[in-house]
Design an enzyme around this catalytic site. Structure first.
Site, PDB file in Angstrom:
ATOM      1  N   GLU A 106       0.829  -1.211   0.000  1.00 40.26           N
ATOM      2  CA  GLU A 106       0.000   0.000   0.000  1.00 40.26           C
ATOM      3  C   GLU A 106       0.863   1.261   0.000  1.00 40.26           C
ATOM      4  OE1 GLU A 106      -1.900  -2.720   3.190  1.00 40.26           O
ATOM      5  OE2 GLU A 106      -0.021  -2.615   2.055  1.00 40.26           O
ATOM      6  N   ALA A 151      13.004 -45.568  -6.045  1.00 42.71           N
ATOM      7  CA  ALA A 151      14.417 -45.969  -6.026  1.00 42.71           C
ATOM      8  C   ALA A 151      14.498 -47.458  -6.313  1.00 42.71           C
ATOM      9  CB  ALA A 151      15.051 -45.647  -4.670  1.00 42.71           C
ATOM     10  N   MET A 152      15.645 -47.883  -6.820  1.00 43.67           N
ATOM     11  CA  MET A 152      15.842 -49.306  -7.029  1.00 43.67           C
ATOM     12  C   MET A 152      15.972 -50.007  -5.672  1.00 43.67           C
ATOM     13  SD  MET A 152      15.562 -49.147 -10.215  1.00 43.67           S
ATOM     14  CE  MET A 152      15.809 -50.878 -10.617  1.00 43.67           C
ATOM     15  N   THR A 183      17.242 -40.508   4.710  1.00 43.57           N
ATOM     16  CA  THR A 183      17.649 -39.893   3.443  1.00 43.57           C
ATOM     17  C   THR A 183      19.033 -39.280   3.557  1.00 43.57           C
ATOM     18  OG1 THR A 183      15.353 -39.445   2.809  1.00 43.57           O
ATOM     19  CG2 THR A 183      17.052 -38.116   1.754  1.00 43.57           C
ATOM     20  N   LEU A 219      20.168 -30.122  -0.068  1.00 43.18           N
ATOM     21  CA  LEU A 219      18.905 -29.451   0.248  1.00 43.18           C
ATOM     22  C   LEU A 219      19.014 -27.930   0.180  1.00 43.18           C
ATOM     23  CD1 LEU A 219      17.393 -31.565   3.176  1.00 43.18           C
ATOM     24  CD2 LEU A 219      17.090 -31.839   0.716  1.00 43.18           C
ATOM     25  N   ARG A 239      19.923 -24.203  -5.816  1.00 44.55           N
ATOM     26  CA  ARG A 239      20.985 -24.077  -6.812  1.00 44.55           C
ATOM     27  C   ARG A 239      20.361 -23.592  -8.114  1.00 44.55           C
ATOM     28  NH1 ARG A 239      21.847 -28.890  -4.220  1.00 44.55           N
ATOM     29  NH2 ARG A 239      21.246 -30.219  -5.976  1.00 44.55           N
ATOM     30  N   SER A 281      15.661 -38.925  14.936  1.00 40.56           N
ATOM     31  CA  SER A 281      15.252 -39.314  16.288  1.00 40.56           C
ATOM     32  C   SER A 281      16.425 -39.644  17.192  1.00 40.56           C
ATOM     33  CB  SER A 281      14.296 -40.514  16.213  1.00 40.56           C
ATOM     34  OG  SER A 281      13.137 -40.179  15.500  1.00 40.56           O
ATOM     35  N   GLU A 326      11.172 -33.288   1.369  1.00 43.63           N
ATOM     36  CA  GLU A 326      11.838 -34.146   0.392  1.00 43.63           C
ATOM     37  C   GLU A 326      12.437 -35.306   1.179  1.00 43.63           C
ATOM     38  OE1 GLU A 326      14.176 -32.347  -2.751  1.00 43.63           O
ATOM     39  OE2 GLU A 326      13.689 -30.360  -1.954  1.00 43.63           O
TER      40      GLU A 326
END
Length: 387
Positions: free
Chosen positions: A55, A165-166, A199, A207, A210, A235, A303
């Site tokens: 404003e 994922a494999m 992960t 993370l 880029r 944890s 992610e």
């Protein structure tokens, strides 16, 4: 003015607000247009916290033309002294005749007080023009103010047969370069990027954002791409002090279920911040998000692997799913998208609302929202596998 004209000018205000998509946090994204005699006399949008609100910038651009004009504003003007003075007072002092607002500000410090200030000054107020579009622009701000936690977007990448994922854990790359670049834009608009310790141990991700150049916007030099807070749910504090993200610029917050003094000290010496968010053997997910809300985190991009993603879904803590689907098959031995034990009958299927499907390079981006509440896992077999 007609409803059509109101919609037209509000659409312009929303367009201006989107310029702040990456930069306004923890503030909401807001745009403003001042219209006099059917033409835009001044425009503004909020860029960064601590800088003038939309404003004020629009009033500066309009000058004397603001007197008697109509103001289009995507969010109710503030009525309190924060980092900047009240915008409602600025509109009153400028002598505007009418203010058209897309939506009220749910912040308890405002919550109708800004509109009341305008009406007390004899300014006509029209509410609700493009309300839904304005809300969609600020899901994180609204979630944090109304529910005490950020808006949670869960991002995943999968093959056409739903594999991430494999069996060996190999996952680079499921999707193509265009989809991966788009994920960096999702990171940039989020105040935090969250993942799990599994992960981190398996992939050692960065993370970070880029992207080349800086945040594009009109009327000035590009701003640096923001650095979202990196959040690791760990944890037992298994994360290694030598993890890649700890050597990068920006902050990393590690959330543990219990304190492990020696591991905590090692992570802190490596540059991490560690906090305990109790929850028996696992981090309390709701408490973790509440903690981020207290830190004025508006949007969180998750992610993570299927375990954390499934746990967030089961807890009813996912607001939006963004899934990139790649045009290939990875086979039934590969890893699935989400760990959701106990779903054994068709009646237990979890419904989602499909919001959008778009092609991104060779892949497809699916945007959806869960249409189910928190799952009662105790009533399902296999619940113990979640712990």
């Amino acid at each position: 003015m007609t409803d059509r004209e109101h919609s037209r000018w509000m659409a312009r205000a929303l367009q201006l607000a989107r310029h702040g998509l990456y930069t306004t946090r923890p503030n909401p994204r807001v745009g403003c247009v001042i219209v006099r005699n059917g033409k835009a006399a001044g425009e503004g949008w909020h860029m960064q916290a601590g800088e003038p609100h939309a404003e004020v910038l629009a009033l500066r651009a309009a000058g004397n033309a603001a007197r008697g004009a109509t103001v289009y504003l995507t969010l109710e003007p503030c009525a309190h002294h924060g980092r900047t003075p009240p915008c409602a007072d600025a509109l009153v002092d400028a002598g505007v005749a009418r203010v058209v607002v897309a939506m009220r500000d749910p912040d308890p410090r405002v919550a109708g007080a800004g509109l009341a200030r305008l009406r007390e000054a004899g300014i006509e107020v029209i509410e609700g023009v493009a309300n839904e579009a304005a809300a969609q622009l600020n899901p994180g701000f609204l979630s944090r103010v109304q529910h005490g936690r950020p808006w949670v977007c869960l991002k995943a990448a999968m093959s056409l047969d739903g594999r991430t994922a494999m069996a060996s854990g190999e996952s680079r790359w499921v999707t193509g370069p265009e989809a991966r670049e788009e994920v960096h834009h999702l990171r940039a608009r989020s105040a935090a990027v969250m993942t799990g310790s599994g992960t981190v141990l398996a992939d050692d991700p960065s993370l970070n954002v880029r992207l080349d150049g800086g945040v594009p916007h009109p009327g000035g030099s590009a701003l640096p791409w923001p650095r979202p807070l990196r959040v690791v749910l760990d944890s037992q504090l298994r994360m290694a002090p030598a993890s890649r993200m700890l050597a990068l610029e920006g902050q990393t917050l590690v959330l543990a279920a219990r304190d492990h003094a020696s591991r905590r000290q090692a992570l802190e010496q490596a540059g991490a911040e560690v906090a305990v968010v109790g929850g028996d053997a696992q981090v309390d997910l709701a408490a973790a998000l509440a903690l981020l809300g207290e830190r004025e985190i508006n949007e969180v991009l998750v992610e993570a692997g299927p375990r954390l993603g499934g746990a967030l879904l089961a807890a009813g803590l996912v607001d939006e799913l963004v899934i990139y689907m790649a045009p290939h098959l990875m086979g039934d031995a590969a890893r699935g998208l989400f760990t959701l034990p106990g779903l054994e009958r068709m009646a237990q299927r979890l419904p989602v609302e499909m919001i959008d499907i778009q092609r991104v390079g060779e892949d497809w981006r699916i945007t959806a929202r869960p249409k189910f509440e928190k799952l009662n896992m105790k009533s399902m077999k296999g619940t113990k596998n979640m712990k």
